[in-house]
Design an enzyme around this catalytic site. Structure first.
Site, PDB file in Angstrom:
ATOM      1  N   GLU A  85       1.014  -1.156  -0.151  1.00 24.91           N
ATOM      2  CA  GLU A  85      -0.061  -0.174   0.165  1.00 24.91           C
ATOM      3  C   GLU A  85       0.983   1.021  -0.011  1.00 24.91           C
ATOM      4  OE1 GLU A  85      -3.261   0.322   3.025  1.00 24.91           O
ATOM      5  OE2 GLU A  85      -2.745   2.533   3.355  1.00 24.91           O
ATOM      6  N   GLU A 143      -1.649  11.580   4.035  1.00 22.77           N
ATOM      7  CA  GLU A 143      -2.859  11.325   4.974  1.00 22.77           C
ATOM      8  C   GLU A 143      -2.589  12.538   6.184  1.00 22.77           C
ATOM      9  OE1 GLU A 143      -3.724   6.775   6.052  1.00 22.77           O
ATOM     10  OE2 GLU A 143      -1.550   6.874   6.014  1.00 22.77           O
TER      11      GLU A 143
END
Length: 500
Positions: free
Chosen positions: A230, A235
């Site tokens: 991933e 974020e």
């Protein structure tokens, strides 16, 4: 000859940087510093970043007499407290939009008034499901509190807005929720192996808001999350908008996975609430993270269990944009949303554009010579390990069910009239039987073959034709079949598995 020597000297200087640049500015005679909050690239501190700044930095790197940088830190795109030709290259890239060695291969500028569904699909709900719609876990595996809908986005004035709202939402299957939001992906529409992925975005702040720009593998060829990787481009913590992070997840299937991460801290007075450009540059063997073209993190030491480096980051990955509410990243107690954040209305995650460039060092996905298998074990003692080119299933006790030990390839889409071929090589340390099936979601079998396997590797190939569109699970059943109890503890090795 003189001209040649001068050119070589200039090239060497640009590559290495001049003395001041290479030694973290021991002599600041020709360097000054502007305010703490500055414009990236604005080395002459005139309030604007333009070609004059690029020419000024270039003159300084060439040691042109009396060249002064009014704000040298604004050009430190590598974030290493020094200036050299690498900063100049990044400065030019920022000004011209990309480098001469890249070209745009995919983008969405959100120029219409609706979401382009040829590029994006909605991922709906709160539950994480498999491709057949079977429940895996709730909260998307992260304790998220929102229900994702197809009604929480709007495209307007060249901007995509994802809106998180405090509102009741009742789903007949997944239940009742207090918050809604949206999650978009390019899965099955666009994916890339390597490149520069760049997104200009901003997000409202507030405890329990979790904006994310990230990537997952199009095909999990090294196994389930996070063995196949991933990549988190950005974020953000709604409670601390003065920083964001970039992360990779890798290693092995959860819970034996791991990750590497780096934080970017905005200058005083700035935050993720303002517009910024978030990017990764992904090459074979290195991934780099940028905010406004300032390098803040790079990673190269990852792995996927039992597979050769640079796995898992050597396959196609697709893009995801979402705004979560609550969850382990910024939720209260790692779960709950903060309702007070929504006291003045819905919260927005705004995206100006998404662009993907091909870098000057393109690389193709590593060919997969054998499809990985997922383990299914019920009432038995067994384990499954995927390796490069093969899968090993060790069985200590088969239990009492034929399907008590299985290697699976889930959710293969097939169309009416198509003929598919399943091929593989197989051997076992003890002679035994194996049942090979192709089944739909309600266990109807379109392939059902019982074969005897021995220590000698044997090749098998089966053709299957389907009379309607459906999703098929391929199963290698190794539970209680025939006289297997006499085999004792044994290992079955499957290799060169293909489905075409």
């Amino acid at each position: 000859m003189k001209k040649t020597r001068i050119t070589a000297a200039v090239i060497a200087m640009l590559i290495a940087g001049n003395t001041a640049a290479s030694n973290i500015f021991p002599d600041k005679k020709h360097l000054t510093s502007a305010n703490a909050v500055s414009i990236a690239g604005d080395v002459n501190a005139d309030g604007d970043f333009n070609i004059a700044d690029i020419l000024l930095l270039q003159k300084w790197l060439l040691a042109v007499p009396d060249t002064v940088l009014a704000d040298w830190k604004s050009a430190d795109f590598c974030a290493d407290d020094r200036l050299n030709a690498y900063d100049l290259c990044l400065m030019k890239r920022r000004y011209f939009g990309t480098s001469p060695d890249t070209h745009l291969i995919w983008s969405d500028e959100f120029s219409g008034n609706t979401l382009d569904t040829s590029k994006w699909a909605y991922e709906l709900g709160n539950w994480k499901l498999d491709a057949n719609g079977n429940f895996i876990t709730n909260g998307w595996g992260n304790n998220e509190q929102e229900f994702y809908t197809d009604s929480n986005t709007i495209v307007h004035d060249g901007i995509l807005t994802i809106a998180a709202r405090k509102e009741k939402y009742n789903d007949p299957v997944q239940g009742e929720y207090e918050y809604t939001s949206a999650r978009l992906s390019t899965q099955h529409l666009f994916s890339t192996c390597g490149g520069r992925i760049e997104v200009r975005a901003r997000c409202d702040s507030g405890k329990s808001l979790w904006p994310a720009i990230w990537m997952l593998p199009e095909d999990s060829v090294y196994g389930g999350w996070a063995a196949s990787g991933e990549i988190d481009i950005m974020e953000g913590w709604g409670s601390t908008p003065d920083k964001v992070c970039g992360t990779i997840h890798f290693g092995d299937v959860w819970p034996n996975n791991t990750y590497l991460t780096g934080n970017y801290n905005f200058t005083e007075g700035d935050s993720s609430e303002s517009w910024h450009t978030y990017a990764v540059e992904w090459e074979s063997g290195e991934i780099r993270w940028y905010v406004d073209d300032k390098l803040y993190s790079k990673q190269s030491e990852w792995y996927s269990a039992n597979h050769k480096y640079p796995a898992p980051f050597d396959q196609n990955f697709y893009l995801i944009l979402n705004l979560a509410v609550g969850g382990h990243f910024d939720g209260i107690d790692g779960v709950y949303a903060d309702p007070s954040v929504f006291a003045d209305g819905e919260k927005h995650f705004d995206i100006d554009y998404v662009r993907v460039y091909d870098l000057d060092k393109p690389f193709a996905p590593t060919p997969v010579t054998s499809l990985p298998l997922e383990a299914y074990i019920e009432g038995a003692d067994a384990s499954l390990v995927n390796k490069d080119g093969q899968t090993e299933i060790t069985i200590n006790n088969t239990g009492s069910l034929e399907y008590g030990v299985m290697g699976l390839i889930r959710s293969n889409k097939v169309s009416a009239g198509e003929k598919h071929t399943l091929s593989f090589d197989v051997s076992s340390t003890s002679a035994r039987d194996m049942i090979v099936t192709a089944e739909d979601a309600v266990y109807n079998r379109y392939l059902n073959e019982k074969i005897s396997i021995t220590p000698e590797k044997t090749h098998y190939s089966f053709d299957v034709t389907f009379d309607e569109d459906m999703s098929i699970d391929l199963k290698f059943q190794l539970g209680s079949i025939g006289e297997v109890s006499s085999a004792g503890s044994h290992t079955v090795t499957l290799s060169n598995i293909t489905w075409e």
